[in-house]
Enzyme design. Structure first.
Site, PDB file in Angstrom:
ATOM      1  N   HIS A   1      -3.469   5.806   3.852  1.00  0.00           N
ATOM      2  CA  HIS A   1      -3.607   5.319   3.308  1.00  0.00           C
ATOM      3  C   HIS A   1      -3.635   3.757   4.047  1.00  0.00           C
ATOM      4  O   HIS A   1      -4.437   2.367   4.207  1.00  0.00           O
ATOM      5  CB  HIS A   1      -4.485   4.759   1.650  1.00  0.00           C
TER       6      HIS A   1
ATOM      7  N   SER B   1     -10.812  -0.886  -0.710  1.00  0.00           N
ATOM      8  CA  SER B   1     -10.223  -0.866   0.511  1.00  0.00           C
ATOM      9  C   SER B   1     -10.127  -1.385   1.719  1.00  0.00           C
ATOM     10  O   SER B   1      -9.123  -1.834   2.280  1.00  0.00           O
ATOM     11  CB  SER B   1      -9.300   0.388  -0.347  1.00  0.00           C
TER      12      SER B   1
ATOM     13  N   ASP C   1       0.900  -1.430   0.171  1.00  0.00           N
ATOM     14  CA  ASP C   1       0.556   0.007  -0.309  1.00  0.00           C
ATOM     15  C   ASP C   1       1.068   1.214  -0.188  1.00  0.00           C
ATOM     16  O   ASP C   1       2.220   1.131  -0.511  1.00  0.00           O
ATOM     17  CB  ASP C   1      -1.177   0.042   1.167  1.00  0.00           C
TER      18      ASP C   1
END
Length: 712
Positions: free
Chosen positions: A175, A341, A119
């Site tokens: 994220h 996600s 990620d």
């Protein structure tokens, strides 16, 4: 009548707030008032102390004490009562939705397992990840300016070791931090990751651009390669890849490089779990979730329905919660995010839990288990999705892991028919089901000549076996085509099981008139009747002298009939009582057919109803200070009921009375008649002698009759 579900919810309120329900309150007790949301019928017009009201929606909110809750429960205009809850978008809610607590309660926390998060990098110092990040790596593109410069913390295109996946200045790794904490975050502020004791390998593959961070499949494959090499150091359960192309692509999609990498990782027991993408497509997935061999994950909301933004092609592997998930953010903070996600790490964490339980379990077996035990997900078009929502609690249940079951994902349910019985008015089909695609109940549908007539859900049996009894109504007497379909809980369409011709028993009603008893103006008729087309009771009509006088339901228990006709049961007796005038008559009983056959004469009987003129006595004619008392009794042999008596004085009618007083002596002399046949009257007469006479007034055949005369 209060709906059953309202009573159930009242019970829930009692369990949640026992002190409220009992009317007791202590310093440690639950609050004496509870906020509830009330759903009303259209005719709602009651006056409550509303906190808020939405009349167009038919709802309102009220702070209710025990008395108000009871009033709501009994209010016929109230459709439902639910306890209001404070809603917070949180990881705690999403893990509860997939029942991760069932694993925690059993001691499974992902300990000893590792999840690779490919990620934007992670904040390894965050309390949810502190001590969990066991290694890091970075693979990024070279800068367009050349010179080998990249976006890794060391300024190169590659970096390995501590700090390699932590470019967190300015929130660059928000994220990745969020995703990693969903999969494996330690408890923090009421939040807890799915596999809260699993380790994390953080791999940063993104390059900052003016339009946001980007990566390419080259960097992702580099991450896969490095993860493959780390399998000798760590027990890697899954690689979490919450990245996707901007738009969905035709699914499945061909990509030899990714397919090969995924296959090789699969062969060493490492799952590649990929976000389905946020393009809102019901036909396709984003890249690389569309590639064969990956575990593709899409998003559902808190109610288990597909998220509007989520791609959800039929090739999708699983759904998991992805809406408004609060998890870790850089700088010891939390942040709420929404997307596929956020759904993906729920599945990666679940794989770590099950690898902890059984390190030797094959990846295919675990994915098949998740698939079979998942909740049904229904799309906005009302159709069941091929994929279901992850349910860890069901996957843990040994009943759902029967080794003999074919776990091919889309295999239709296998049905075994134990019996097919053609009975009066119905066909009963008994059997069992094993559904390789789901442990949830399958649905059986019965058709007669192409028209659906009955639906039933199978019920849990032993292991994976579900049992069912399907009762299909039929009209008797003519050949019919019976077909049975089965639809698995997760199947989009039904599968035909069998078609066969059936002919049920038919014809007009049959029966018997067993008792005809006449007396006192009342006729009692008893017997039994059955319609061969149906086992349910039918009506009978009773005629006297060709005139319909009454109807009755033949639903009384007759054990003798039940023994003679066991397929129909015993509830086929009838009894009818009618008033009939005296004399000779004929009574006939007809069975009323429940289908297309004609009504049938069950039987006729002749009978004589007792008749004649009234008889009785004038027993007393006595002057008193208040007038002359006249008393006696009278009976009409046609009737059991009281009749009227007319009293004459000196040949002139002066009074009519009803002979309905109790007379024990009359009852003893005439036991076939009720005792209430006495009469009495007080007459206001002028001075002098008078002649008093009493006449019984006839009912039915016969004439009025003199009961007696006396002087006063």
């Amino acid at each position: 009548m209060v709906p059953a579900f309202v009573s159930v919810l009242w019970t829930v309120v009692l369990l949640l707030y026992p002190a409220t329900a009992a009317g007791a309150a202590t310093a440690d007790a639950a609050p004496t008032r509870v906020r509830v949301v009330v759903t009303t019928h259209d005719d709602f017009a009651s006056d409550y102390d509303f906190v808020s009201r939405q009349p167009n929606l038919g709802t309102f909110t009220v702070d209710a004490d025990a008395a108000t809750l009871e009033r709501l429960r009994r209010d016929p205009s109230v459709a439902a009562i639910t306890v209001d809850r404070e809603l917070r978008p949180a990881l705690a809610d999403s893990t509860a939705q997939i029942h991760a607590d069932a694993a925690w309660d059993s001691g499974l926390t992902g300990a000893g397992q590792t999840i690779v998060v490919v990620d934007t990098g992670v904040d390894r110092a965050h309390p949810m990840l502190s001590g969990r990040v066991v290694d890091e790596a970075c693979f990024t593109e070279a800068a367009e300016s050349g010179g080998g410069a990249g976006s890794c913390p060391n300024g190169q295109v590659e970096q390995l070791g501590t700090g390699a996946a932590a470019p967190c200045s300015g929130g660059g790794c928000d994220h990745g931090t969020h995703v990693a904490s969903i999969a494996a975050g330690a408890p923090f502020g009421g939040l807890r990751g799915v596999a809260s004791d699993a380790s994390v390998i953080a791999v940063q593959v993104f390059t900052p651009t003016p339009s946001g961070p980007t990566t390419s499949i080259g960097e992702v494959l580099s991450a896969f390669e490095w993860a493959y090499e780390q399998r000798t150091r760590f027990s890697i359960a899954a690689i979490n890849l919450s990245v996707a192309s901007a738009a969905p692509v035709t699914t499945p999609c061909a990509d030899a490089a990714v397919e090969q990498a995924v296959t090789r990782l699969h062969d060493v027991g490492i799952a590649v779990v990929v976000a389905a993408g946020n393009g809102g497509s019901a036909a396709d997935l984003a890249y690389p979730a569309c590639v064969r061999g990956v575990i593709s994950v899409s998003s559902v909301g808190s109610l288990g329905s597909p998220s509007s933004f989520a791609n959800r092609a039929p090739a999708l592997s699983l759904f998991a919660p992805g809406e408004s998930v609060t998890a870790a953010a850089p700088g010891n903070a939390t942040q709420t995010k929404t997307g596929t996600s956020q759904a993906t790490p729920h599945v990666a964490g679940a794989l770590a839990l099950f690898r902890q339980r059984d390190p030797s379990a094959s990846l295919d077996a675990l994915v098949a288990l998740f698939d079979r035990t998942a909740d049904v997900v229904v799309g906005p078009d009302g159709r069941r999705s091929a994929a279901g929502m992850l349910r860890i609690d069901r996957a843990l249940d040994a009943r759902y892991q029967h080794p003999s079951v074919d776990t091919s994902r889309f295999a239709p349910p296998v049905v075994s028919l134990a019996a097919l019985r053609v009975l009066p008015g119905r066909v009963e089909v008994v059997g069992s089901v094993v559904d390789p695609a789901s442990v949830l109940p399958a649905t059986l549908i019965g058709f007669i000549d192409g028209t659906p007539k009955a639906v039933v859900q199978a019920s849990a049996g032993d292991g994976d076996t579900q049992r069912f009894t399907l009762t299909v109504p039929i009209d008797g007497g003519t050949p019919l085509e019976l077909c049975i379909d089965i639809q698995g809980a997760r199947a989009a369409t039904a599968t035909r099981v069998v078609c066969t011709s059936v002919t049920g028993p038919g014809g007009p009603p049959i029966g018997s008139v067993d008792v005809v008893r006449a007396g006192l103006g009342v006729l009692v008729v008893q017997g039994w009747v059955i319609d061969p087309d149906a086992s349910a009771p039918i009506d009978v009509h009773v005629y006297v002298d060709g005139v319909l006088v009454t109807g009755a339901r033949a639903d009384r228990t007759r054990d003798d009939v039940g023994r003679a006709y066991p397929d129909y049961g015993a509830a086929h007796g009838f009894a009818a009582t009618v008033a009939v005038a005296g004399g000779a008559h004929v009574v006939c009983v007809y069975g009323i057919d429940s289908g297309d056959d004609a009504n049938a004469l069950i039987g006729c009987r002749q009978f004589d109803m007792p008749t004649g003129a009234p008889f009785g006595s004038l027993d007393v004619v006595r002057p008193t200070a208040l007038g002359s008392v006249v008393a006696g009794w009278a009976i009409d042999p046609d009737l059991a009921t009281a009749i009227e008596v007319h009293i004459y004085v000196d040949g002139r009618l002066v009074r009519g009375v009803i002979a309905n007083r109790a007379r024990a002596d009359v009852a003893a002399a005439y036991p076939q008649f009720p005792s209430a046949h006495g009469y009495e009257a007080t007459l206001d007469l002028a001075a002098g002698p008078h002649v008093v006479c009493a006449y019984g007034i006839n009912e039915g055949r016969g004439t009025n009759a003199l009961l007696g005369c006396g002087t006063t």
